[in-house]
Design a protein around this motif. Structure first.
Motif, short mmCIF file in Angstrom:
data_model
loop_
_atom_site.label_atom_id
_atom_site.label_comp_id
_atom_site.label_asym_id
_atom_site.label_seq_id
_atom_site.Cartn_x
_atom_site.Cartn_y
_atom_site.Cartn_z
N GLU A 15 0.82 -1.22 0.00
CA GLU A 15 0.00 0.00 0.00
C GLU A 15 0.85 1.27 0.00
OE1 GLU A 15 -3.44 0.24 -0.24
OE2 GLU A 15 -3.25 -1.90 -0.68
N VAL A 61 4.03 11.67 0.25
CA VAL A 61 3.01 10.77 0.79
C VAL A 61 2.66 11.31 2.16
CG1 VAL A 61 2.44 8.42 1.46
CG2 VAL A 61 3.94 8.80 -0.48
N ASP A 109 -1.85 10.74 6.52
CA ASP A 109 -3.14 10.05 6.44
C ASP A 109 -3.07 8.85 5.50
OD1 ASP A 109 -2.98 11.72 4.20
OD2 ASP A 109 -5.16 12.05 4.13
N GLU A 110 -2.25 8.94 4.46
CA GLU A 110 -2.06 7.81 3.54
C GLU A 110 -1.28 6.68 4.23
OE1 GLU A 110 -0.22 9.99 0.39
OE2 GLU A 110 -2.14 10.30 -0.65
N TRP A 111 -0.27 7.05 5.02
CA TRP A 111 0.48 6.04 5.78
C TRP A 111 -0.43 5.39 6.82
CZ3 TRP A 111 5.00 3.64 5.14
CH2 TRP A 111 5.88 4.17 4.20
#
Length: 175
Positions: free
Chosen positions: A83, A138, A141-143
């Motif tokens: 991801e 990145v 919130d994406e992590w």
């Protein structure tokens, strides 16, 4: 397997070349990927984490952060790495950070779960190596989504991790 064995095996011999802006980055990245068994499966690209590398990550991080709460599992390593598109160089830098913590701040490693340590060390390493501007960035919130934790948790983990390594993300040597 211990990190020092990886170092002795020569995986870190060209470590500073992992930085994107240096000549030879692409060749080194390909060599490291192949060396770490990235892409042996014909259906996987060189960007996917292989089973042997996931096993190594689980073993090293469970030893580094022995808390029984949120113990790192191989399935989680594979999910987050897929991801978040974790590169081999990010993985190596994160392991250097963890090795440094083992020597300089073992108390921190007693307080964090191996799952959280995996997520946050990979995030900090990736940010250091690859965040060059808004297009490549990145966000936390994406992590968090990749690691299945909230953004507030990621923010707290990041601040605690950076404090534990005394904000020395550039320093690659131990001691």
């Amino acid at each position: 397997m211990v990190l020092s064995a990886l170092v002795l095996d020569g995986l870190f011999s060209s470590f500073p070349s992992c930085l994107q802006f240096l000549p030879g980055h692409q060749q080194l990245s390909e060599r490291v990927r192949k060396r770490l068994y990235y892409g042996w499966d014909k259906e996987c690209s060189l960007d996917n984490l292989s089973s042997p590398v996931a096993d190594i990550a689980v073993e090293l991080l469970q030893k580094a952060a022995p808390s029984p709460i949120r113990r790192l599992q191989k399935k989680y390593v594979c999910h987050v790495s897929r991801e978040a598109c974790i590169s081999p160089c990010s993985m190596m830098l994160a392991l250097v950070y963890i090795e440094r913590l083992r020597h300089r701040n073992p108390e921190y490693l007693q307080q964090i779960s191996s799952s959280d340590l995996f997520l946050i060390s990979m995030m900090v390493a990736s940010k250091y190596l690859y965040d060059e501007g808004e297009e490549e960035e990145v966000f936390n919130d994406e992590w968090g989504a990749a690691g299945k934790v909230g953004v507030q948790t990621v923010n707290t983990l990041e601040m605690n991790f950076l404090s534990a390594i005394k904000w020395r993300v550039r320093e690659a040597r131990r001691g």
